[in-house]
Design a protein around this motif. Structure first.
Motif, short mmCIF file in Angstrom:
data_model
loop_
_atom_site.label_atom_id
_atom_site.label_comp_id
_atom_site.label_asym_id
_atom_site.label_seq_id
_atom_site.Cartn_x
_atom_site.Cartn_y
_atom_site.Cartn_z
N ALA A 131 -4.17 -7.07 -7.19
CA ALA A 131 -5.00 -6.13 -6.79
C ALA A 131 -4.51 -5.41 -5.63
O ALA A 131 -4.68 -4.21 -5.31
CB ALA A 131 -6.38 -6.74 -6.72
N ALA A 132 -4.23 -6.25 -4.75
CA ALA A 132 -4.09 -5.59 -3.14
C ALA A 132 -2.80 -4.81 -3.32
O ALA A 132 -2.61 -3.77 -2.63
CB ALA A 132 -4.04 -6.59 -2.13
N SER A 133 -1.75 -5.35 -3.97
CA SER A 133 -0.36 -4.60 -3.99
C SER A 133 -0.46 -3.36 -4.97
O SER A 133 0.25 -2.22 -4.34
CB SER A 133 0.46 -5.48 -4.82
OG SER A 133 0.64 -6.79 -4.16
N TYR A 134 -1.27 -3.45 -5.99
CA TYR A 134 -1.41 -2.36 -6.98
C TYR A 134 -2.07 -1.05 -5.97
O TYR A 134 -1.66 0.04 -5.99
CB TYR A 134 -2.08 -2.48 -8.25
CG TYR A 134 -2.34 -1.34 -9.03
CD1 TYR A 134 -1.24 -1.03 -9.98
CD2 TYR A 134 -3.40 -0.77 -9.36
CE1 TYR A 134 -1.08 0.23 -10.73
CE2 TYR A 134 -3.58 0.37 -9.87
CZ TYR A 134 -2.51 0.59 -10.77
OH TYR A 134 -2.55 1.73 -11.43
N ALA A 135 -3.12 -1.58 -5.15
CA ALA A 135 -3.87 -0.54 -4.48
C ALA A 135 -2.93 -0.02 -3.53
O ALA A 135 -2.92 1.22 -3.20
CB ALA A 135 -5.07 -1.05 -3.94
N LEU A 136 -2.39 -0.65 -2.67
CA LEU A 136 -1.35 -0.40 -1.69
C LEU A 136 -0.15 0.29 -2.23
O LEU A 136 0.59 1.22 -1.14
CB LEU A 136 -0.96 -1.61 -0.66
CG LEU A 136 -2.00 -2.04 -0.04
CD1 LEU A 136 -1.76 -3.42 0.48
CD2 LEU A 136 -2.48 -1.29 1.03
N THR A 137 0.26 0.32 -3.27
CA THR A 137 1.33 1.15 -3.65
C THR A 137 1.14 2.27 -4.53
O THR A 137 2.12 2.86 -4.89
CB THR A 137 2.46 0.04 -4.70
OG1 THR A 137 1.63 -0.41 -5.59
CG2 THR A 137 3.00 -0.99 -3.62
N PHE A 151 -3.86 4.83 2.16
CA PHE A 151 -4.89 4.27 2.94
C PHE A 151 -4.73 4.43 4.51
O PHE A 151 -3.45 4.64 4.68
CB PHE A 151 -5.19 2.59 2.68
CG PHE A 151 -5.69 2.36 1.45
CD1 PHE A 151 -6.97 2.06 1.31
CD2 PHE A 151 -4.89 1.99 0.24
CE1 PHE A 151 -7.48 1.85 -0.22
CE2 PHE A 151 -5.09 1.72 -0.91
CZ PHE A 151 -6.55 1.46 -1.33
N LYS A 152 -5.59 4.43 5.10
CA LYS A 152 -5.34 4.49 6.69
C LYS A 152 -6.34 3.87 7.29
O LYS A 152 -7.70 3.93 7.24
CB LYS A 152 -5.50 6.21 7.25
CG LYS A 152 -5.02 6.15 8.67
CD LYS A 152 -5.18 7.67 8.92
CE LYS A 152 -4.63 7.64 10.50
NZ LYS A 152 -4.29 9.26 10.81
N PHE A 153 -6.16 2.90 7.98
CA PHE A 153 -7.11 2.13 8.88
C PHE A 153 -6.65 1.97 10.16
O PHE A 153 -5.87 1.35 10.56
CB PHE A 153 -7.04 0.50 8.39
CG PHE A 153 -7.97 -0.22 8.90
CD1 PHE A 153 -9.63 -0.20 8.52
CD2 PHE A 153 -7.84 -1.18 9.91
CE1 PHE A 153 -10.49 -1.19 9.07
CE2 PHE A 153 -8.87 -2.15 10.39
CZ PHE A 153 -10.25 -1.94 10.11
N LYS A 167 -1.31 2.35 8.09
CA LYS A 167 -0.99 2.97 6.84
C LYS A 167 -0.59 2.01 5.80
O LYS A 167 -0.56 1.00 6.34
CB LYS A 167 -0.35 4.19 6.95
CG LYS A 167 -0.66 5.40 7.82
CD LYS A 167 -0.04 6.65 7.83
CE LYS A 167 -0.37 7.83 8.67
NZ LYS A 167 0.45 8.86 8.68
N ASN A 168 -0.30 2.57 4.77
CA ASN A 168 -0.03 1.31 3.63
C ASN A 168 1.02 0.40 3.82
O ASN A 168 0.80 -0.60 4.12
CB ASN A 168 0.55 2.10 2.37
CG ASN A 168 -0.81 2.90 1.86
OD1 ASN A 168 -1.64 3.66 2.42
ND2 ASN A 168 -0.71 2.88 0.34
N ASP A 169 2.27 0.76 4.60
CA ASP A 169 3.29 0.03 4.69
C ASP A 169 2.95 -1.08 6.04
O ASP A 169 3.31 -2.11 6.10
CB ASP A 169 4.75 0.83 5.29
CG ASP A 169 5.43 1.31 4.04
OD1 ASP A 169 4.84 0.96 3.19
OD2 ASP A 169 6.12 2.47 4.22
N ASP A 170 2.08 -0.52 6.92
CA ASP A 170 1.73 -1.18 7.99
C ASP A 170 0.72 -2.18 7.60
O ASP A 170 0.59 -3.50 8.04
CB ASP A 170 1.10 -0.40 9.08
CG ASP A 170 1.83 0.65 9.57
OD1 ASP A 170 3.08 0.45 9.96
OD2 ASP A 170 1.41 1.83 9.76
#
Length: 261
Positions: A74-80, A84-86, A90-93
Motif C-alpha cells: 500500500a505504501a509503495s503503490y502510493a509513493l510511486t 506527496f509532500k510532508f 517528497k516521495n523519494d525522501d
C-alpha cells in the motif's frame, strides 16, 4: 561454506554424547554410529515444551510477514503513483525515511518498546510481537516493492483508466498479479527475519509467546551445553524457512530480479 555448518548440525543431532565430546566425527557409520534417541525424546518427553514455541514462531512470523507485505504494498503503490509532500520531504525522501529505520540498531528502541508494552499490557503476547515485527520489517517491504513498482510500465494502468477502471480495480487486477513474484520474495524475507529474531522475543516475552530462538537458547542456560539437543532443535527451526524457500523458489528468484533483466 553454507552446507558444511548445516551438515555438522544435522550429524550432531544424531550423535551420542561421547561422539560429540570426542570429535571431530563427521561421517555416519564410519566415524560414529548414528542414534535417533534425541529426536525420539523431543517428540515424546519434550513434545509439550517444543510445540508451543514452534506454533508461536509460525503464527507470529506468518502474520507479521503478511502484514508487512500488505502495508508495504500500500505504501509503495502510493509513493510511486502519487505525489506527496510532508514539510521538506517528497516521495523519494519519504521512501528513504522508511529505509533509514533499518539503519538504527534494534537494541536502542527495545527497552522503550518494553516500557510501552508494559503499560499497554502487550508483554508476552502474540499481538505485541506481531506489531513489533511488522514495524521492523515494513522498511524492507517498502524498499523492495517500491523498487519494482517504479519499474512497472504505467502505460498499462493508464490504458485501464481509459477503459473506466478505478484505482482499486487497477491495483487488485493489474498491479498485484504483475507483482506476485516480488510479493512472494518480500513475504519470505519478512518471514525469515521474524522467524530468526532473538532480541525482541527475549525482551518482550516470558513463556506464553516464547519463540523457537528463545527455546533453543534456553537449552544452554538450563542444562548446560547439550549440543545434541540443541542441534536437533536447531534442525527443526531451520526446516520451515527452507521448505518455504524451496516451494516458492521460482517466485523468489523472479521477485529479486529487476523487471526487464
Amino acid at each position: 561454506m553454507v552446507i558444511a555448518p548445516l551438515f555438522w548440525l544435522i550429524t550432531t543431532s544424531f550423535k551420542d554424547k561421547l561422539d560429540v565430546y570426542l570429535g571431530p566425527k563427521f561421517i555416519p557409520w564410519l566415524d560414529f554410529r548414528p542414534t535417533s534417541k534425541w529426536w525420539v525424546r523431543i517428540f515424546t518427553i519434550e513434545k509439550d515444551t517444543l510445540l508451543k514455541p514452534y506454533a508461536n514462531s509460525l503464527i507470529i512470523g506468518s502474520i507479521s510477514a503478511l502484514c508487512s507485505t500488505l502495508l508495504g504494498l500500500a505504501a509503495s503503490y502510493a509513493l510511486t503513483r502519487f505525489c506527496f509532500k510532508f514539510f521538506f520531504m517528497k516521495n523519494d525522501d519519504i521512501i528513504f525515511w522508511f529505509v533509514s529505520q533499518r539503519i538504527m540498531p534494534p537494541i536502542i528502541i527495545v527497552f522503550a518498546i518494553y516500557s510501552m508494552y508494559q503499560t499497554l499490557g502487550l508483554l508476552d503476547n502474540h499481538l505485541g510481537l506481531i506489531l513489533v515485527y511488522t514495524a521492523f520489517n515494513l522498511p524492507l517491504s517498502v524498499w523492495i516493492l517500491s523498487n519494482f513498482l517504479s519499474q512497472l510500465p504505467r502505460s498499462i494502468e493508464e490504458a485501464a483508466l481509459v477503459d473506466g477502471a478505478g484505482p482499486l480495480t487497477i491495483l487488485f487486477h493489474i498491479v498485484i498479479p504483475m507483482l506476485s513474484p516480488s510479493l512472494t520474495a518480500t513475504f519470505l524475507l519478512c518471514f525469515v527475519f521474524a522467524w530468526n529474531d532473538f532480541l525482541f522475543a527475549l525482551i518482550l516475552t516470558f513463556s506464553r509467546a516464547q519463540t523457537m530462538p528463545i527455546l533453543i537458547a534456553a537449552q544452554h542456560f538450563q542444562r548446560g551445553p547439550q549440543w545434541w539437543d540443541i542441534s536437533a532443535l536447531s534442525v527443526l527451526a531451520v526446516l520451515p524457512p527452507v521448505i518455504i524457500t524451496i516451494a516458492l523458489q521460482k517466485y523468489f528468484i523472479k521477485g529479486l530480479i529487476p523487471i526487464g533483466k
